[in-house]
Every structure is written in structure tokens, then in C-alpha cells.
Design a protein around this motif. Structure first.
Motif, PDB file in Angstrom:
ATOM      1  N   HIS A  67      76.987  31.189  62.865  1.00  0.00           N
ATOM      2  CA  HIS A  67      77.840  31.053  61.691  1.00  0.00           C
ATOM      3  C   HIS A  67      76.998  31.312  60.445  1.00  0.00           C
ATOM      4  O   HIS A  67      75.901  30.763  60.304  1.00  0.00           O
ATOM      5  CB  HIS A  67      78.444  29.654  61.635  1.00  0.00           C
ATOM      6  CG  HIS A  67      79.625  29.532  60.727  1.00  0.00           C
ATOM      7  ND1 HIS A  67      80.922  29.694  61.170  1.00  0.00           N
ATOM      8  CD2 HIS A  67      79.711  29.273  59.394  1.00  0.00           C
ATOM      9  CE1 HIS A  67      81.747  29.537  60.148  1.00  0.00           C
ATOM     10  NE2 HIS A  67      81.038  29.282  59.060  1.00  0.00           N
ATOM     11  N   ILE A  69      76.296  30.903  56.489  1.00  0.00           N
ATOM     12  CA  ILE A  69      76.572  30.058  55.325  1.00  0.00           C
ATOM     13  C   ILE A  69      75.605  30.444  54.219  1.00  0.00           C
ATOM     14  O   ILE A  69      74.388  30.432  54.419  1.00  0.00           O
ATOM     15  CB  ILE A  69      76.417  28.560  55.649  1.00  0.00           C
ATOM     16  CG1 ILE A  69      77.323  28.158  56.818  1.00  0.00           C
ATOM     17  CG2 ILE A  69      76.741  27.702  54.417  1.00  0.00           C
ATOM     18  CD1 ILE A  69      77.100  26.738  57.304  1.00  0.00           C
ATOM     19  N   ILE A  84      79.922  22.497  55.778  1.00  0.00           N
ATOM     20  CA  ILE A  84      80.089  23.522  54.746  1.00  0.00           C
ATOM     21  C   ILE A  84      80.746  22.866  53.537  1.00  0.00           C
ATOM     22  O   ILE A  84      81.798  22.244  53.659  1.00  0.00           O
ATOM     23  CB  ILE A  84      80.946  24.688  55.246  1.00  0.00           C
ATOM     24  CG1 ILE A  84      80.377  25.239  56.556  1.00  0.00           C
ATOM     25  CG2 ILE A  84      81.026  25.798  54.203  1.00  0.00           C
ATOM     26  CD1 ILE A  84      81.320  26.169  57.284  1.00  0.00           C
ATOM     27  N   GLN A  88      80.710  27.285  48.969  1.00  0.00           N
ATOM     28  CA  GLN A  88      79.712  28.018  49.733  1.00  0.00           C
ATOM     29  C   GLN A  88      80.361  29.224  50.419  1.00  0.00           C
ATOM     30  O   GLN A  88      81.472  29.152  50.921  1.00  0.00           O
ATOM     31  CB  GLN A  88      79.048  27.113  50.771  1.00  0.00           C
ATOM     32  CG  GLN A  88      78.118  26.074  50.152  1.00  0.00           C
ATOM     33  CD  GLN A  88      77.304  25.329  51.181  1.00  0.00           C
ATOM     34  OE1 GLN A  88      77.849  24.715  52.092  1.00  0.00           O
ATOM     35  NE2 GLN A  88      75.988  25.350  51.034  1.00  0.00           N
ATOM     36  N   HIS A  90      80.804  31.727  53.395  1.00  0.00           N
ATOM     37  CA  HIS A  90      80.549  31.645  54.841  1.00  0.00           C
ATOM     38  C   HIS A  90      81.400  32.658  55.589  1.00  0.00           C
ATOM     39  O   HIS A  90      82.297  33.295  55.047  1.00  0.00           O
ATOM     40  CB  HIS A  90      80.753  30.217  55.360  1.00  0.00           C
ATOM     41  CG  HIS A  90      82.178  29.793  55.510  1.00  0.00           C
ATOM     42  ND1 HIS A  90      82.686  29.247  56.671  1.00  0.00           N
ATOM     43  CD2 HIS A  90      83.218  29.825  54.638  1.00  0.00           C
ATOM     44  CE1 HIS A  90      83.962  28.959  56.517  1.00  0.00           C
ATOM     45  NE2 HIS A  90      84.310  29.286  55.297  1.00  0.00           N
TER      46      HIS A  90
END
Length: 296
Positions: A67, A69, A84, A88, A90
Motif C-alpha cells: 500500500h 502512503i 492513514i 495523506q 495513498h
């Protein structure tokens, strides 16, 4: 989890709001299983870079899951957790299946005292957490209890139901905050006041000040003291720490807005567009134009 009306800065990356209308009882949180049929919005490009204006906590029961971020790739496995925070950047992975429990929280659902106690906006803490077995057991129990309360809309009036959820959510977040603060990286940062002061100064001044000596003078430290503190906390030099923060902000502006390259450079302390392009290419291997094109 679908719903909400996405917003965009020009033709930049869209920001998806918390889908209050789809939460049980319309409360400011959701909790449930992760799966391929869940998303923030019917049109959310989960495999592309996007933003959300709410908190997401994912506790995995399978993996590995990759993932992205804030333009850094994280790999999580069973028993790991990703947190998260609002704003942010992502992106979900196309190649992996997300299994486990996902908790989402709308900013403002919890009172200020709880927000401060649980460090909801500690962007300096790492998003990937690795609970120890006992911590993981406690987190699963807390989340299971919170999910039962969330789904039970029959035994309490809405006002009491919401209050119970706030208390249950606070208990979960206090456990998460302790886990985050006790990680090796967070512990090093919190115990070194020199680094903490430097980090905070950079956060407030990176857009105009890229000089290590200027930060050292402003904080009353020698350059050598600052170098030792930053290296002990992060493994990098003060200049590397400053440059990393500047690059992150530049990436955010390139991804989220349609500001001209020159204006992006000026916003992070480079009045000359050519110097900004050279700096960005040195640290990313791409020009700002190429980086933006890759995300569009």
C-alpha cells in the motif's frame, strides 16, 4: 464503503469525503470487513493516487499487502496495521487482496481532548504498525466490541448509541496511540528533544528555509549536535531530512493541484523553476512534469 461527493483541485487528484450518509445511523465512523466490494465512492480510483479527508485504520488478517502512503510503499502482513490520516496521499494495490477489518473516522466525531490524547494528527509517526501478540489480541477484542456496538442500533436511542461509540472508539485509539508511540522509531524521536525541536522547526519552515546552519542557530545548537541528534533519530543527515520534507510537499502539490511547475517550486522555496526541477530530479529521478504526468 461507498458514498460521498469527491472534490478536486483543478484537474488534480480527487479528495473523497467521509460517507456519513452510508454510516449506520449516520454517525461519524464506520467499521466492517475489508473486501473487494468496499470502496470510498462509486467512482473512487482506488488503484490510483487519491486522498481522503478522514482517518482509516486497516488491521490485516492476510497478506502480504502493498500500500502506498505519501509516495512511500509499505508492505503489511497478517497482524499488521496501517493508519492513514486525513489529507495523506495513498493508493491501493491492484495485485493484492485486502482482508481484515477497516475502521474509518470522520474528523470532528471525537472531542478535542480525545484527539490530543490519541495523537490523531501525529503525521510524524509511521503509518505501518506491528502489534505484539498480546497487543494484537487486545486490538482484535476492542475492534470486535466496537463493531458490535456500531451495528446495534436497536437497544439504545441514537444519542446514547453515538456516545457509546465515541467511548469505544476512544478505547481503540488509545491502544493504537500507545502502539505507535512505543515503536522504535517513535521512541527515538520522542526521547531526543533536540531532534523533536528540529523536526518541528522544519515542519514550520521548510517552505522558505533549507539551511541546516540556520536551523541550528535558531535552535541554539551547534551544527555537530544537530547532526548527531538527527542521525540517531532517523539515520539520515539534517540536510537529507529537510530535503525529504521539501520533496514530499512538492509531490503533494504536483499530485493534488494544477499549479504551474514554477509556482510549485516557489511554494517549497525555489524561486527559480530551473533550480527546482534540478533539485526534484536529483531526489526522485524524475522531472516534476514527468512525475505529474505519471499520476494523471
Amino acid at each position: 464503503m461507498a458514498g460521498g461527493t469527491p472534490q478536486a483541485d483543478g484537474d488534480g487528484i480527487r479528495t473523497f469525503p467521509f460517507p456519513t450518509e452510508l454510516a449506520v445511523g449516520g454517525v461519524g465512523m464506520q467499521i466492517g470487513p475489508m473486501g473487494t466490494d468496499h470502496t470510498w465512492h462509486a467512482d473512487a480510483p482506488l488503484h490510483r493516487v487519491h486522498r481522503i479527508d478522514f482517518h482509516v485504520v486497516m488491521l490485516f488478517t492476510g497478506g502480504p499487502v502493498r500500500h502506498m502512503i505519501d509516495f512511500a510503499e509499505y508492505e503489511a502482513g497478517a497482524g499488521d496495521l496501517l493508519w492513514i490520516r486525513p489529507g495523506q496521499v495513498h493508493r491501493f494495490s491492484r495485485e493484492t487482496v485486502y482482508r481484515g477489518t477497516v475502521l474509518t473516522m470522520q474528523p470532528g466525531f471525537l472531542p478535542r481532548a480525545t484527539v490530543e490524547a490519541t495523537g490523531l494528527y501525529r503525521y510524524d509517526l509511521p503509518p505501518l504498525l506491528h502489534p505484539a501478540p498480546a497487543q494484537l489480541t487486545a486490538l482484535h477484542a476492542a475492534l470486535d466490541q466496537l463493531r458490535r456496538e456500531y451495528e446495534d442500533t436497536a437497544t439504545l436511542p441514537l444519542s446514547l448509541h453515538t456516545a457509546v461509540l465515541r467511548h469505544g472508539l476512544t478505547a481503540c485509539l488509545l491502544r493504537l496511540a500507545h502502539l505507535a508511540a512505543s515503536s522504535a522509531q517513535a521512541s527515538r524521536q520522542q526521547t531526543d528533544s533536540t531532534f523533536t525541536l528540529f523536526r518541528d522547526a522544519v515542519e514550520h519552515g521548510f517552505a522558505t528555509n533549507h539551511s541546516v546552519s540556520a536551523y541550528a542557530d535558531a535552535l541554539g545548537y551547534s551544527r555537530r549536535t544537530l547532526v548527531r541528534a538527527v542521525r540517531a533519530a532517523t539515520g539520515e543527515t539534517p540536510k537529507g531530512f529537510i530535503d525529504k520534507r521539501v520533496v514530499l510537499e512538492a509531490k503533494r502539490l504536483l499530485a493534488h493541484t494544477d499549479m504551474p511547475i514554477g509556482r510549485v517550486g516557489a511554494a517549497v522555496g525555489f524561486p527559480d523553476a530551473a533550480n527546482f526541477t534540478k533539485f526534484f530530479h536529483l531526489h526522485t529521478g524524475q522531472t516534476p512534469v514527468a512525475f505529474r504526468a505519471e499520476l494523471r
